[in-house]
Design a protein around this motif. Structure first.
Motif, mmCIF file in Angstrom:
data_model
loop_
_atom_site.group_PDB
_atom_site.id
_atom_site.type_symbol
_atom_site.label_atom_id
_atom_site.label_comp_id
_atom_site.label_asym_id
_atom_site.label_seq_id
_atom_site.Cartn_x
_atom_site.Cartn_y
_atom_site.Cartn_z
ATOM 1 N N MET A 1 10.405 14.540 -10.215
ATOM 2 C CA MET A 1 9.353 13.673 -10.734
ATOM 3 C C MET A 1 8.273 13.486 -9.660
ATOM 4 O O MET A 1 8.519 13.715 -8.474
ATOM 5 C CB MET A 1 9.921 12.317 -11.160
ATOM 6 C CG MET A 1 10.343 11.407 -10.024
ATOM 7 S SD MET A 1 11.035 9.823 -10.564
ATOM 8 C CE MET A 1 12.627 10.340 -11.204
ATOM 9 N N LYS A 2 7.139 13.058 -10.078
ATOM 10 C CA LYS A 2 6.041 12.785 -9.155
ATOM 11 C C LYS A 2 6.345 11.523 -8.355
ATOM 12 O O LYS A 2 6.887 10.553 -8.884
ATOM 13 C CB LYS A 2 4.748 12.623 -9.942
ATOM 14 C CG LYS A 2 3.508 12.396 -9.101
ATOM 15 C CD LYS A 2 2.278 12.298 -10.003
ATOM 16 C CE LYS A 2 1.017 12.004 -9.193
ATOM 17 N NZ LYS A 2 -0.184 11.896 -10.064
ATOM 18 N N ALA A 3 5.997 11.560 -7.079
ATOM 19 C CA ALA A 3 6.249 10.404 -6.216
ATOM 20 C C ALA A 3 5.215 10.363 -5.099
ATOM 21 O O ALA A 3 4.538 11.359 -4.822
ATOM 22 C CB ALA A 3 7.656 10.472 -5.633
ATOM 23 N N TYR A 4 5.119 9.197 -4.469
ATOM 24 C CA TYR A 4 4.183 8.995 -3.366
ATOM 25 C C TYR A 4 4.951 8.804 -2.058
ATOM 26 O O TYR A 4 5.952 8.088 -2.022
ATOM 27 C CB TYR A 4 3.330 7.746 -3.603
ATOM 28 C CG TYR A 4 2.534 7.786 -4.881
ATOM 29 C CD1 TYR A 4 1.599 8.786 -5.120
ATOM 30 C CD2 TYR A 4 2.723 6.804 -5.854
ATOM 31 C CE1 TYR A 4 0.873 8.822 -6.294
ATOM 32 C CE2 TYR A 4 1.993 6.826 -7.030
ATOM 33 C CZ TYR A 4 1.068 7.832 -7.252
ATOM 34 O OH TYR A 4 0.348 7.867 -8.421
ATOM 35 N N ILE A 5 4.463 9.442 -1.017
ATOM 36 C CA ILE A 5 4.962 9.154 0.328
ATOM 37 C C ILE A 5 3.940 8.240 0.993
ATOM 38 O O ILE A 5 2.775 8.606 1.161
ATOM 39 C CB ILE A 5 5.171 10.439 1.138
ATOM 40 C CG1 ILE A 5 6.265 11.296 0.487
ATOM 41 C CG2 ILE A 5 5.567 10.100 2.585
ATOM 42 C CD1 ILE A 5 6.549 12.600 1.198
ATOM 43 N N LEU A 6 4.383 7.047 1.329
ATOM 44 C CA LEU A 6 3.514 6.026 1.902
ATOM 45 C C LEU A 6 3.933 5.717 3.327
ATOM 46 O O LEU A 6 5.122 5.737 3.655
ATOM 47 C CB LEU A 6 3.592 4.728 1.084
ATOM 48 C CG LEU A 6 3.367 4.806 -0.420
ATOM 49 C CD1 LEU A 6 3.526 3.422 -1.040
ATOM 50 C CD2 LEU A 6 1.990 5.375 -0.734
ATOM 51 N N LYS A 7 2.950 5.387 4.151
ATOM 52 C CA LYS A 7 3.246 4.836 5.472
ATOM 53 C C LYS A 7 2.781 3.384 5.484
ATOM 54 O O LYS A 7 1.635 3.082 5.156
ATOM 55 C CB LYS A 7 2.560 5.624 6.589
ATOM 56 C CG LYS A 7 2.997 5.134 7.978
ATOM 57 C CD LYS A 7 2.413 5.988 9.091
ATOM 58 C CE LYS A 7 2.909 5.496 10.456
ATOM 59 N NZ LYS A 7 2.325 6.281 11.566
ATOM 60 N N LEU A 8 3.681 2.495 5.840
ATOM 61 C CA LEU A 8 3.410 1.061 5.909
ATOM 62 C C LEU A 8 3.373 0.659 7.376
ATOM 63 O O LEU A 8 4.370 0.821 8.076
ATOM 64 C CB LEU A 8 4.497 0.273 5.181
ATOM 65 C CG LEU A 8 4.907 0.793 3.793
ATOM 66 C CD1 LEU A 8 6.132 0.047 3.291
ATOM 67 C CD2 LEU A 8 3.756 0.659 2.812
ATOM 68 N N THR A 9 2.238 0.138 7.829
ATOM 69 C CA THR A 9 2.065 -0.183 9.246
ATOM 70 C C THR A 9 1.595 -1.620 9.414
ATOM 71 O O THR A 9 0.578 -2.019 8.839
ATOM 72 C CB THR A 9 1.031 0.758 9.896
ATOM 73 O OG1 THR A 9 1.378 2.119 9.625
ATOM 74 C CG2 THR A 9 0.985 0.540 11.403
ATOM 75 N N PHE A 10 2.316 -2.391 10.213
ATOM 76 C CA PHE A 10 1.895 -3.756 10.515
ATOM 77 C C PHE A 10 0.626 -3.729 11.362
ATOM 78 O O PHE A 10 0.535 -2.977 12.335
ATOM 79 C CB PHE A 10 2.982 -4.497 11.299
ATOM 80 C CG PHE A 10 4.061 -5.097 10.460
ATOM 81 C CD1 PHE A 10 4.012 -6.434 10.081
ATOM 82 C CD2 PHE A 10 5.146 -4.333 10.036
ATOM 83 C CE1 PHE A 10 5.013 -7.000 9.316
ATOM 84 C CE2 PHE A 10 6.153 -4.881 9.275
ATOM 85 C CZ PHE A 10 6.095 -6.218 8.904
ATOM 86 N N GLU A 11 -0.329 -4.570 11.008
ATOM 87 C CA GLU A 11 -1.510 -4.742 11.848
ATOM 88 C C GLU A 11 -1.222 -5.742 12.965
ATOM 89 O O GLU A 11 -0.415 -6.665 12.804
ATOM 90 C CB GLU A 11 -2.694 -5.273 11.025
ATOM 91 C CG GLU A 11 -3.480 -4.216 10.304
ATOM 92 C CD GLU A 11 -4.829 -4.742 9.816
ATOM 93 O OE1 GLU A 11 -5.013 -5.979 9.743
ATOM 94 O OE2 GLU A 11 -5.703 -3.917 9.507
ATOM 95 N N ASP A 12 -1.889 -5.554 14.100
ATOM 96 C CA ASP A 12 -1.894 -6.531 15.208
ATOM 97 C C ASP A 12 -0.527 -6.730 15.850
ATOM 98 O O ASP A 12 -0.229 -7.818 16.373
ATOM 99 C CB ASP A 12 -2.447 -7.880 14.732
ATOM 100 C CG ASP A 12 -3.836 -7.765 14.143
ATOM 101 O OD1 ASP A 12 -4.651 -6.988 14.690
ATOM 102 O OD2 ASP A 12 -4.108 -8.426 13.127
ATOM 103 N N ILE A 13 0.336 -5.709 15.797
ATOM 104 C CA ILE A 13 1.630 -5.788 16.465
ATOM 105 C C ILE A 13 1.787 -4.570 17.366
ATOM 106 O O ILE A 13 1.535 -3.444 16.957
ATOM 107 C CB ILE A 13 2.794 -5.846 15.462
ATOM 108 C CG1 ILE A 13 2.770 -7.171 14.700
ATOM 109 C CG2 ILE A 13 4.130 -5.683 16.164
ATOM 110 C CD1 ILE A 13 3.928 -7.339 13.737
#
Length: 228
Positions: free
Chosen positions: A1-13
């Motif tokens: 199935m179609k899917a997204y690869i995401l990168k989640l990055t905290f700001e200011d850390i």
């Protein structure tokens, strides 16, 4: 199935705290919020307080699960169309904008950059999976990036007078090191698509391997519908 690869990055850390996650298409913004809560140490699903909501500004929309904002502003906020996240899917907004900011907890004001890194067509599980990550995520109610920096100084300094009290508080806040296996175990319960079992490598009615999850991250799940 179609899917997204995401990168989640905290700001200011610093040093950086980030997670790389794959999730099937069709997730609502509420599902995105749930996933982010699961891959961090945040606990909004267990807390009933007026600060632990999120908002996202993308595509001319202001998307939030904060009922007070919806009650006060109705359909518009700062020129943006106000939307609830429960039935609004992320797909077209993510693909059109590639990046947006997830803001959580109006008191601590956490900001996490959501980057679309890749769109794939061969992910077969109906729930998200963490692929990689670095850093222990901050605990709930620590006071934002500045508070987290102070917390870490005390937490790692046995000579500090608040050292033991800080560790006790951190335990109550479920402050835990990044554990990809434990997180992926919890993400299996976020299922919102049908897993395509026939596209996964099996052996004796059990999952053997998968391109994205890998053998270490795939639970030995039985498939009773294959049995005679």
């Amino acid at each position: 199935m179609k899917a997204y690869i995401l990168k989640l990055t905290f700001e200011d850390i610093s040093p950086p705290i980030w997670r790389r996650v794959i999730l099937p298409t069709g997730a609502t913004f509420n599902r995105l919020h749930e996933m982010i809560q699961n891959v961090t140490n945040f606990q909004s699903r267990y807390i009933d307080e007026p600060y632990h909501y999120f908002d996202i500004e993308v595509g001319g929309l202001f998307i939030t699960n904060n009922p007070l904002i919806h009650e006060e502003y109705g359909k518009k906020l700062n020129g943006l169309t106000l939307k609830r996240p429960s039935h609004l899917k992320i797909d077209k907004y993510l693909e059109a904008n590639v990046q947006f900011l997830y803001k959580y907890d109006s008191g601590d004001d956490w900001r996490i950059i959501v980057d679309l890194e890749e769109i794939v067509e061969d992910y077969y599980f109906g729930f998200p999976t963490v692929l990689a990550g670095e850093g222990t995520a901050p605990p709930e109610d620590v006071g934002g990036p500045a508070g987290y920096d102070h917390f870490l100084n005390v937490y790692h300094d046995p000579s500090h007078p608040d050292y033991f009290a800080t560790h006790e508080w951190a335990d109550r806040q479920y402050y835990k090191p990044f554990d990809i296996d434990a997180i992926n175990e919890s993400l299996k319960y976020m299922k919102y698509q049908k897993t395509e079992w026939d596209r996964i490598d099996h052996e004796n009615y059990k999952v053997k391997s998968d391109k994205y999850r890998g053998p270490k991250q795939v639970e030995q799940v039985e498939f009773p519908f294959f049995k005679t």
